[in-house]
Scaffold this motif. Structure first.
Motif, PDB file in Angstrom:
ATOM      1  N   THR A 117       2.004  -6.362  -2.377  1.00  0.00           N
ATOM      2  CA  THR A 117       3.378  -6.489  -2.862  1.00  0.00           C
ATOM      3  C   THR A 117       3.951  -5.122  -3.215  1.00  0.00           C
ATOM      4  N   HIS A 118       3.076  -4.211  -3.650  1.00  0.00           N
ATOM      5  CA  HIS A 118       3.561  -2.915  -4.111  1.00  0.00           C
ATOM      6  C   HIS A 118       2.831  -1.772  -3.424  1.00  0.00           C
ATOM      7  N   GLU A 119       3.608  -0.938  -2.817  1.00  0.00           N
ATOM      8  CA  GLU A 119       3.066   0.210  -2.117  1.00  0.00           C
ATOM      9  C   GLU A 119       2.175   1.055  -3.031  1.00  0.00           C
ATOM     10  N   GLU A 120       2.562   1.119  -4.308  1.00  0.00           N
ATOM     11  CA  GLU A 120       1.823   1.965  -5.264  1.00  0.00           C
ATOM     12  C   GLU A 120       0.375   1.507  -5.439  1.00  0.00           C
ATOM     13  N   PHE A 121       0.087   0.240  -5.103  1.00  0.00           N
ATOM     14  CA  PHE A 121      -1.282  -0.261  -5.251  1.00  0.00           C
ATOM     15  C   PHE A 121      -2.252   0.410  -4.284  1.00  0.00           C
ATOM     16  N   ILE A 122      -1.715   0.948  -3.193  1.00  0.00           N
ATOM     17  CA  ILE A 122      -2.600   1.473  -2.161  1.00  0.00           C
ATOM     18  C   ILE A 122      -2.923   2.936  -2.423  1.00  0.00           C
ATOM     19  N   PRO A 123      -4.175   3.247  -2.587  1.00  0.00           N
ATOM     20  CA  PRO A 123      -4.551   4.635  -2.816  1.00  0.00           C
ATOM     21  C   PRO A 123      -4.052   5.542  -1.683  1.00  0.00           C
ATOM     22  N   ALA A 124      -3.566   6.716  -2.065  1.00  0.00           N
ATOM     23  CA  ALA A 124      -2.941   7.627  -1.101  1.00  0.00           C
ATOM     24  C   ALA A 124      -3.848   7.938   0.092  1.00  0.00           C
ATOM     25  N   ARG A 125      -5.132   8.118  -0.175  1.00  0.00           N
ATOM     26  CA  ARG A 125      -5.994   8.518   0.952  1.00  0.00           C
ATOM     27  C   ARG A 125      -6.235   7.397   1.953  1.00  0.00           C
ATOM     28  N   ILE A 126      -5.922   6.176   1.560  1.00  0.00           N
ATOM     29  CA  ILE A 126      -5.968   5.080   2.528  1.00  0.00           C
ATOM     30  C   ILE A 126      -4.646   5.038   3.280  1.00  0.00           C
ATOM     31  N   LYS A 127      -3.579   5.162   2.506  1.00  0.00           N
ATOM     32  CA  LYS A 127      -2.236   5.000   3.066  1.00  0.00           C
ATOM     33  C   LYS A 127      -1.920   6.023   4.155  1.00  0.00           C
ATOM     34  N   SER A 180       8.229 -10.833  15.734  1.00  0.00           N
ATOM     35  CA  SER A 180       7.366 -10.105  16.648  1.00  0.00           C
ATOM     36  C   SER A 180       6.940  -8.782  16.002  1.00  0.00           C
ATOM     37  N   PHE A 181       5.659  -8.475  16.109  1.00  0.00           N
ATOM     38  CA  PHE A 181       5.125  -7.247  15.508  1.00  0.00           C
ATOM     39  C   PHE A 181       4.300  -6.498  16.533  1.00  0.00           C
ATOM     40  N   ASN A 182       4.379  -5.187  16.456  1.00  0.00           N
ATOM     41  CA  ASN A 182       3.501  -4.367  17.294  1.00  0.00           C
ATOM     42  C   ASN A 182       2.671  -3.474  16.398  1.00  0.00           C
ATOM     43  N   PHE A 183       1.406  -3.379  16.709  1.00  0.00           N
ATOM     44  CA  PHE A 183       0.522  -2.516  15.918  1.00  0.00           C
ATOM     45  C   PHE A 183      -0.095  -1.489  16.847  1.00  0.00           C
ATOM     46  N   ASP A 184      -0.100  -0.214  16.418  1.00  0.00           N
ATOM     47  CA  ASP A 184      -0.854   0.708  17.256  1.00  0.00           C
ATOM     48  C   ASP A 184      -2.044   1.295  16.521  1.00  0.00           C
ATOM     49  N   LYS A 185      -2.231   0.872  15.286  1.00  0.00           N
ATOM     50  CA  LYS A 185      -3.434   1.251  14.539  1.00  0.00           C
ATOM     51  C   LYS A 185      -3.553   0.313  13.344  1.00  0.00           C
ATOM     52  N   SER A 186      -4.191   0.781  12.304  1.00  0.00           N
ATOM     53  CA  SER A 186      -4.290  -0.020  11.096  1.00  0.00           C
ATOM     54  C   SER A 186      -2.937  -0.070  10.399  1.00  0.00           C
ATOM     55  N   VAL A 187      -2.659  -1.172   9.729  1.00  0.00           N
ATOM     56  CA  VAL A 187      -1.342  -1.323   9.102  1.00  0.00           C
ATOM     57  C   VAL A 187      -1.423  -1.826   7.671  1.00  0.00           C
ATOM     58  N   ILE A 188      -0.410  -1.420   6.926  1.00  0.00           N
ATOM     59  CA  ILE A 188      -0.205  -1.974   5.596  1.00  0.00           C
ATOM     60  C   ILE A 188       1.081  -2.774   5.664  1.00  0.00           C
ATOM     61  N   ILE A 189       1.011  -4.014   5.263  1.00  0.00           N
ATOM     62  CA  ILE A 189       2.200  -4.852   5.270  1.00  0.00           C
ATOM     63  C   ILE A 189       2.658  -5.015   3.833  1.00  0.00           C
ATOM     64  N   ILE A 190       3.846  -4.512   3.575  1.00  0.00           N
ATOM     65  CA  ILE A 190       4.355  -4.530   2.211  1.00  0.00           C
ATOM     66  C   ILE A 190       5.522  -5.495   2.120  1.00  0.00           C
ATOM     67  N   GLY A 191       5.520  -6.333   1.107  1.00  0.00           N
ATOM     68  CA  GLY A 191       6.644  -7.242   0.921  1.00  0.00           C
ATOM     69  C   GLY A 191       6.517  -7.962  -0.401  1.00  0.00           C
ATOM     70  N   PRO A 192       7.650  -8.357  -0.973  1.00  0.00           N
ATOM     71  CA  PRO A 192       7.607  -9.079  -2.247  1.00  0.00           C
ATOM     72  C   PRO A 192       6.963 -10.463  -2.077  1.00  0.00           C
ATOM     73  N   ASN A 193       6.728 -11.146  -3.157  1.00  0.00           N
ATOM     74  CA  ASN A 193       6.195 -12.509  -3.111  1.00  0.00           C
ATOM     75  C   ASN A 193       7.087 -13.355  -2.218  1.00  0.00           C
ATOM     76  N   THR A 194       6.477 -14.261  -1.498  1.00  0.00           N
ATOM     77  CA  THR A 194       7.134 -15.192  -0.560  1.00  0.00           C
ATOM     78  C   THR A 194       7.748 -14.524   0.678  1.00  0.00           C
ATOM     79  N   SER A 195       7.450 -13.270   0.924  1.00  0.00           N
ATOM     80  CA  SER A 195       8.043 -12.638   2.104  1.00  0.00           C
ATOM     81  C   SER A 195       7.287 -12.986   3.389  1.00  0.00           C
TER      82      SER A 195
END
Ligand code: ATP
Ligand code: MG
Length: 347
Positions: free
Chosen positions: A325-335, A17-32
């Motif tokens: 897969t990697h948080e670092e991929f997301i530019p800071a101003r988006i994150k 179960s997930f709750n979103f209250d705005k835009s989200v970044i879902i981070i997880g390794p392969n197969t997560s």
């Protein structure tokens, strides 16, 4: 906006179960389970998977029934998928519910418009004609109820007509009166599909292109009384319907008229697809009542930062769901403006 999502026996999720209250970044390794989550949201939007060849693939291994439920603004959306049998009783593969009430697919779709970007999109340019038809269908089904109804009817009629042709091929005497009924249906619905696909392709050709300039040529297979009679003998010999939008294709020409599929570099093909998807977003936005949500599945491995920001700027303030897969991929101003959800390896 999608505010909650519940999964039950859907892909790798037993219960989640997930709750979103705005835009989200879902981070997880392969197969997560990142793409599975996006698939579930897209299913609530379009009534279809963007990757399962057959619906039962979405049901968790060993289960008979999978379920996705979500709340978008004040609407409760639910899709139940089965493997075709529940407790030994034959069952439909998919059922749709809006606020708990069973709906037909044509009335379910349209409640949660969404535009998806995923690495698989490249197939629109490099893959087989069927994938380009799927692209046309997925956009037009989201935006046009009449198209949804025509497509469902066309697909059904095609199946029936082909079954009849198969019998004729095997030696049954061809009874033209029997065909008259199916022909009328297939022509009426086929012509609706062709006209609407043509309009959409026209839109794409006229739209301004900032990423890669291209021109589409609609390679349409016209269906009409004359065309069906022209192919009458050939159909009898092959046992299938040889003309109609199920045989459509389009060619993407770039750079002074070269076919992007054959002559584009990988990078150019990617930009072409990105351009196509950006125009899809523009098209959907202009035609649906609610702003579409934006789903970006793992696009950071494919696109550079400038292009991703270009996509996000296009969508403006609308809810965006991004996986990586990697948080670092997301530019800071988006994150900084987004909520972060972490998925663990092997849910
Ligand atoms: N019907 C199913 N039942 C159970 N598990 C499944 C089913 N279909 C797929 N899976 C598994 O779900 C897991 C997660 O898949 P998913 O595609 O969501 O991963 P992902 O997080 O997107 O990974 P990647 O970063 O590699 O794209 C995979 O291990 C896959 O084998
Ligand atoms: Mg994935």
């Amino acid at each position: 906006m999608l505010t909650s999502l519940q999964l039950q026996n859907f892909r790798n999720y037993k219960k989640a179960s997930f709750n979103f209250d705005k835009s989200v970044i879902i981070i997880g390794p392969n197969t997560s389970g990142k793409s599975n989550l996006i698939e579930a949201i897209f299913l609530l939007s379009s009534g279809k998977s963007f990757r399962a060849e057959r619906d039962p693939e979405m049901v968790r291994f060993g289960s008979e029934m999978g379920r996705v439920r979500g709340r978008a603004d004040d609407i409760d959306l639910e899709v139940v998928v089965t493997v075709g049998e529940v407790g030994g009783v034959r069952s439909q593969f998919k059922r749709y519910f809006v606020n708990g009430v069973a709906k037909r697919r044509q009335d379910f779709v349209g409640n949660l418009p969404a535009v998806l970007f995923s690495p698989q999109d490249l197939e629109i340019v490099v893959g087989s004609p069927g994938l380009r038809r799927d692209f046309l269908d997925s956009v037009l089904e989201q935006t046009d109820r009449e198209y949804r109804i025509a497509l469902i009817s066309y697909t059904k009629t095609l199946r029936q007509r082909n079954a009849l042709l198969e019998l004729v091929k095997k030696g049954l005497r061809r009874d033209d009166r029997q065909f008259e009924y199916w022909n009328k249906l297939i022509i009426t619905n086929g012509q609706i599909l062709t006209a609407k696909r043509e309009d959409f392709i026209d839109f794409l050709n006229k739209a301004k292109k900032e990423v890669l300039s291209f021109k589409l040529e609609y390679d349409k297979s016209v269906i009409s009384e004359e065309r069906l009679s022209q192919y009458r003998e050939a159909e009898t010999a092959s046992g299938i319907t040889l003309v109609g939008p199920h045989r459509d294709d389009f060619i993407v020409y770039f750079n002074k008229g070269h076919d992007l599929r054959s002559f584009g570099s990988r990078g150019q093909q990617r930009l072409g697809v990105l351009q196509l998807k950006l125009l899809e977003l523009e098209y959907v936005r202009a035609r649906v009542e609610n702003e579409p949500i934006l789903l970006l599945d793992d696009v950071f491995s494919e696109l550079d930062e400038d292009h991703i920001i270009h996509i996000l700027e296009k969508v403006g303030g609308q809810q965006t769901i991004i996986t990586t897969t990697h948080e670092e991929f997301i530019p800071a101003r988006i994150k900084s403006k987004m909520e972060i959800i972490e998925l663990k390896a092997n849910n």
